[in-house]
Design an enzyme around this catalytic site. Sequence first.
Site, PDB file in Angstrom:
ATOM      1  N   SER A 206       0.840  -1.197   0.000  1.00  0.00           N
ATOM      2  CA  SER A 206       0.000   0.000   0.000  1.00  0.00           C
ATOM      3  C   SER A 206       0.869   1.238   0.000  1.00  0.00           C
ATOM      4  O   SER A 206       2.098   1.146   0.070  1.00  0.00           O
ATOM      5  CB  SER A 206      -0.893   0.021   1.237  1.00  0.00           C
ATOM      6  OG  SER A 206      -0.117   0.447   2.340  1.00  0.00           O
ATOM      7  N   LYS A 207       0.228   2.371  -0.027  1.00  0.00           N
ATOM      8  CA  LYS A 207       1.009   3.609  -0.094  1.00  0.00           C
ATOM      9  C   LYS A 207       1.841   3.849   1.166  1.00  0.00           C
ATOM     10  O   LYS A 207       2.774   4.625   1.141  1.00  0.00           O
ATOM     11  CB  LYS A 207       0.129   4.808  -0.442  1.00  0.00           C
ATOM     12  CG  LYS A 207      -1.042   5.071   0.463  1.00  0.00           C
ATOM     13  CD  LYS A 207      -1.716   6.344  -0.028  1.00  0.00           C
ATOM     14  CE  LYS A 207      -2.735   6.871   0.934  1.00  0.00           C
ATOM     15  NZ  LYS A 207      -4.035   6.208   0.801  1.00  0.00           N
ATOM     16  N   ARG A 208       1.519   3.148   2.213  1.00  0.00           N
ATOM     17  CA  ARG A 208       2.361   3.264   3.411  1.00  0.00           C
ATOM     18  C   ARG A 208       3.733   2.620   3.195  1.00  0.00           C
ATOM     19  O   ARG A 208       4.686   2.890   3.903  1.00  0.00           O
ATOM     20  CB  ARG A 208       1.671   2.598   4.608  1.00  0.00           C
ATOM     21  CG  ARG A 208       0.637   3.467   5.267  1.00  0.00           C
ATOM     22  CD  ARG A 208       0.100   2.796   6.526  1.00  0.00           C
ATOM     23  NE  ARG A 208      -0.469   1.482   6.229  1.00  0.00           N
ATOM     24  CZ  ARG A 208      -1.703   1.295   5.777  1.00  0.00           C
ATOM     25  NH1 ARG A 208      -2.489   2.325   5.591  1.00  0.00           N
ATOM     26  NH2 ARG A 208      -2.154   0.087   5.510  1.00  0.00           N
TER      27      ARG A 208
END
Length: 434
Positions: A206-208
């Site tokens: 994910s963007k994390r």
Amino acid sequence: MSVRVRFAPSPTGNVHIGNIRAAIFNWLFARHEGGKFLLRVEDTDLERSTPEAIETLLECMDWLKLDYDEPAVYQSKNTQRHLEVADELEKKGFAYRDSRGGEGECVVFRMPAEGELEFDDLVKGRMRKKAKDLQDFVIVRSDGSPVFHLANVVDDIDMRITHVMRGDDHVENTFKHLELFRAIGSKAPEYVHLPMIVNNQGKPYSKRDGAAFVGEFREQGFLPDALFNFLVLLGWAPGDDREIMTRDELIEAFTLDRCKTSAARFDIKKLTWMNGEYIANQPREEFKKEFLARMARAGLPATPLFADLDSVLDPVQPRTKTYSDIPSNCIYLFTDDFPFDEKAVNRRLKKEGVRELLLEMAEKFETMPDFTEEALELIIKEKGESLGGMGAVVHPVRVAVSGVAEGPGLFELLVLAGRERVCARCRKAAEMAD
Ligand code: GLU
């Protein structure tokens, strides 16, 4: 029957790499099979599917050179047709009206109450689910709008899609969709579910975890062909040890039996390495254009202090991993007033004896008869021997001359920079040493 596949994104303003990987797989499959690759924009969520979001999606496809063979289909234009099919299903008893949650009537599709549902995924094999684990589901909301499941299936029928390749997260939907195809009386396409892209911990990427959207990779200076090549290898392999492959080679090699079922780990180091390989092989003119653009954007000069731009780019291009590295890695070639990388300074200059070493080397450089790569190598080797290795000289001199820890071969760099400048920079850095 010739292959017809589609990419069916729901535009949200950002294009996740998992989605674009599905597009790439579909595109390659169509090209390999001599079939058609189509684009269907699932733009029914009018709040998120703004014109800008659609524009972003189209730009991203264009950037990755994912060309489609028929005009794009916009799902929101087919609402009438979706509602007609829902009516039909209701008439035939496959769907019924219900006021769910008391918010007005919606149309609900009837799922089998018992038994087992199954289908053959072309890659994962036979998939099964107990009917009792899947409930009846809404196909038309109480406000009269068709739900994803209905629109997705009806559009696949109308577009005569033969194969649906999409992410693993749709497996459960596929059980529902196959019931819809059956009720509508249409032959269903074949299905392939692509393994999840995961991070180092095995969790969905994910963007994390870092850059996750195509636009971010573009911004960071990844080349579209490198990103394309890298994403193909997330869930597919050519069956030999090739990794860097041209589009034509990928098209040639892309068969479904080489798709993998296990999760695909996103490895940024590998992408960065691959990107470096693509940059190294880029035509000089293209690299130069991007190089100048990045320097200009960073507000830096791009007229080299020494030699001409091409001679400076000769050693730089094959060592550039991403375009975004360019300004900080190259500024020393364009101004004497360059910043020093703090880590490099602490590691290579802030050490006992380095001050004297740099002054001594400046002296040697100044007085050596010929300032050539061979002569420099000799002098540095000789000094290195008394210090336990050439590295003890190479690293401090490099940081002194460039401000950074890595770059072109040191002897090449010193000759490029020229005797006078090298001596001046060594003396200046000596002041920061110890
Ligand atoms: N719009 C859906 C998505 O982006 C479509 C999935 C598909 O059928 O390919 O997840």
